[in-house]
Scaffold this motif. Structure first.
Motif, PDB file in Angstrom:
ATOM      1  N   ILE A   1       0.882  -1.178   0.000  1.00 12.33           N
ATOM      2  CA  ILE A   1       0.000   0.000   0.000  1.00 12.33           C
ATOM      3  C   ILE A   1       0.917   1.225   0.000  1.00 12.33           C
ATOM      4  CG2 ILE A   1      -1.904   1.159   1.157  1.00 12.33           C
ATOM      5  CD1 ILE A   1      -2.472  -1.524   2.577  1.00 12.33           C
TER       6      ILE A   1
ATOM      7  N   ARG B   1      -5.806   7.767  -0.354  1.00  6.91           N
ATOM      8  CA  ARG B   1      -6.341   7.192  -1.591  1.00  6.91           C
ATOM      9  C   ARG B   1      -5.879   5.750  -1.764  1.00  6.91           C
ATOM     10  NH1 ARG B   1      -4.435  10.045  -6.864  1.00  6.91           N
ATOM     11  NH2 ARG B   1      -2.568   9.084  -6.078  1.00  6.91           N
ATOM     12  N   GLY B   2      -6.747   4.922  -2.228  1.00  6.21           N
ATOM     13  CA  GLY B   2      -6.437   3.515  -2.450  1.00  6.21           C
ATOM     14  C   GLY B   2      -7.062   2.638  -1.390  1.00  6.21           C
ATOM     15  N   GLU B   3      -6.689   1.396  -1.379  1.00  3.88           N
ATOM     16  CA  GLU B   3      -7.214   0.422  -0.423  1.00  3.88           C
ATOM     17  C   GLU B   3      -6.326   0.375   0.821  1.00  3.88           C
ATOM     18  OE1 GLU B   3     -10.032  -1.437  -0.812  1.00  3.88           O
ATOM     19  OE2 GLU B   3     -10.426  -0.331  -2.647  1.00  3.88           O
ATOM     20  N   ALA B   4      -6.260   1.467   1.532  1.00  2.44           N
ATOM     21  CA  ALA B   4      -5.359   1.551   2.683  1.00  2.44           C
ATOM     22  C   ALA B   4      -6.012   1.126   3.995  1.00  2.44           C
ATOM     23  CB  ALA B   4      -4.828   2.980   2.823  1.00  2.44           C
ATOM     24  N   ASP B   5      -7.306   0.887   3.977  1.00  3.33           N
ATOM     25  CA  ASP B   5      -8.006   0.579   5.237  1.00  3.33           C
ATOM     26  C   ASP B   5      -8.156  -0.920   5.467  1.00  3.33           C
ATOM     27  OD1 ASP B   5      -9.775   0.355   3.146  1.00  3.33           O
ATOM     28  OD2 ASP B   5     -11.480   1.180   4.232  1.00  3.33           O
ATOM     29  N   THR B   6      -7.025  -1.589   5.620  1.00  2.00           N
ATOM     30  CA  THR B   6      -7.036  -3.015   5.947  1.00  2.00           C
ATOM     31  C   THR B   6      -6.967  -3.163   7.474  1.00  2.00           C
ATOM     32  OG1 THR B   6      -4.637  -3.258   5.927  1.00  2.00           O
ATOM     33  CG2 THR B   6      -5.769  -3.522   3.812  1.00  2.00           C
ATOM     34  N   THR B   7      -7.237  -4.330   7.963  1.00  2.49           N
ATOM     35  CA  THR B   7      -7.204  -4.565   9.408  1.00  2.49           C
ATOM     36  C   THR B   7      -5.831  -4.245   9.986  1.00  2.49           C
ATOM     37  OG1 THR B   7      -8.850  -6.313   9.131  1.00  2.49           O
ATOM     38  CG2 THR B   7      -7.616  -6.297  11.196  1.00  2.49           C
TER      39      THR B   7
ATOM     40  N   PRO C   1      -5.645   5.807   7.391  1.00  5.09           N
ATOM     41  CA  PRO C   1      -6.036   4.635   6.590  1.00  5.09           C
ATOM     42  C   PRO C   1      -7.365   4.826   5.835  1.00  5.09           C
ATOM     43  CG  PRO C   1      -5.257   3.913   8.725  1.00  5.09           C
ATOM     44  CD  PRO C   1      -5.351   5.419   8.776  1.00  5.09           C
ATOM     45  N   TRP C   2      -8.248   5.638   6.387  1.00  5.62           N
ATOM     46  CA  TRP C   2      -9.532   5.869   5.726  1.00  5.62           C
ATOM     47  C   TRP C   2      -9.481   7.024   4.731  1.00  5.62           C
ATOM     48  CZ3 TRP C   2      -9.409   4.888  11.085  1.00  5.62           C
ATOM     49  CH2 TRP C   2      -9.922   3.649  11.452  1.00  5.62           C
TER      50      TRP C   2
ATOM     51  N   THR D   1      -3.409  -2.234   8.808  1.00  6.34           N
ATOM     52  CA  THR D   1      -3.082  -0.799   8.790  1.00  6.34           C
ATOM     53  C   THR D   1      -3.916  -0.036   9.810  1.00  6.34           C
ATOM     54  OG1 THR D   1      -4.647  -0.330   7.002  1.00  6.34           O
ATOM     55  CG2 THR D   1      -2.366  -0.838   6.379  1.00  6.34           C
TER      56      THR D   1
ATOM     57  N   THR E   1       0.761   4.372  -0.879  1.00  2.00           N
ATOM     58  CA  THR E   1       0.366   5.694  -0.374  1.00  2.00           C
ATOM     59  C   THR E   1       0.466   5.749   1.149  1.00  2.00           C
ATOM     60  OG1 THR E   1      -1.943   4.964  -0.472  1.00  2.00           O
ATOM     61  CG2 THR E   1      -1.116   6.273  -2.326  1.00  2.00           C
TER      62      THR E   1
END
Length: 138
Positions: free
Chosen positions: A53, A103-109, A99-100, A111, A55
């Motif tokens: 990730i 930009r991108g899929e940065a909101d994983t468990t 994380p929220w 992170t 970003t």
């Protein structure tokens, strides 16, 4: 004019009181923990394993280095850096919400846990530093 202000007795006395406050072992502990939190935040993508990730990796690297440099400033020259102490809790809040908002899929468990915990630690330690500065003003 700037040189005259630096030699003003009130400014000299105020800086001395901040330096005395910074010599307190509890404050030194908070500064040291802030340095460690900043370094962990900077290295967290590699430690925890979310370098894919990009970003959030760059965000954590830059904000972590910023927190580490701030803590070095606080521990070495609090009399000159107390005016920017409010930035540490602000960076901690940014770390929590990043994380929220990145930009991108940065909101994983992974992170979210990493950033929320480290961000909360930075906020708390930053508030200790700000509080110490406010106590010394009185």
């Amino acid at each position: 004019m700037t040189r005259e202000m630096e030699r003003h007795p009130d400014i000299i006395r105020m800086r001395e009181s901040y330096e005395i406050a910074a010599a307190n072992p509890a404050v030194q502990l908070a500064d040291g923990l802030t340095l460690l939190a900043g370094l962990f935040l900077a290295l967290s993508p590699w430690i925890v394993g979310f370098t894919t990730i990009e970003t959030l990796t760059m965000n954590n690297l830059v904000t972590g280095i910023s927190v580490a440099l701030l803590s070095l400033g606080f521990s070495s020259a609090f009399g000159r850096t107390y005016g920017i102490a409010w930035t540490a809790p602000l960076i901690g809040v940014w770390t929590i919400v990043a994380p929220w908002l990145i930009r991108g899929e940065a909101d994983t468990t992974t992170t979210i846990y990493t950033n929320v915990i480290v961000g909360a630690i930075i906020v708390i330690l930053g508030l200790v530093t700000v509080g110490m500065g406010m106590t010394r003003r009185r």
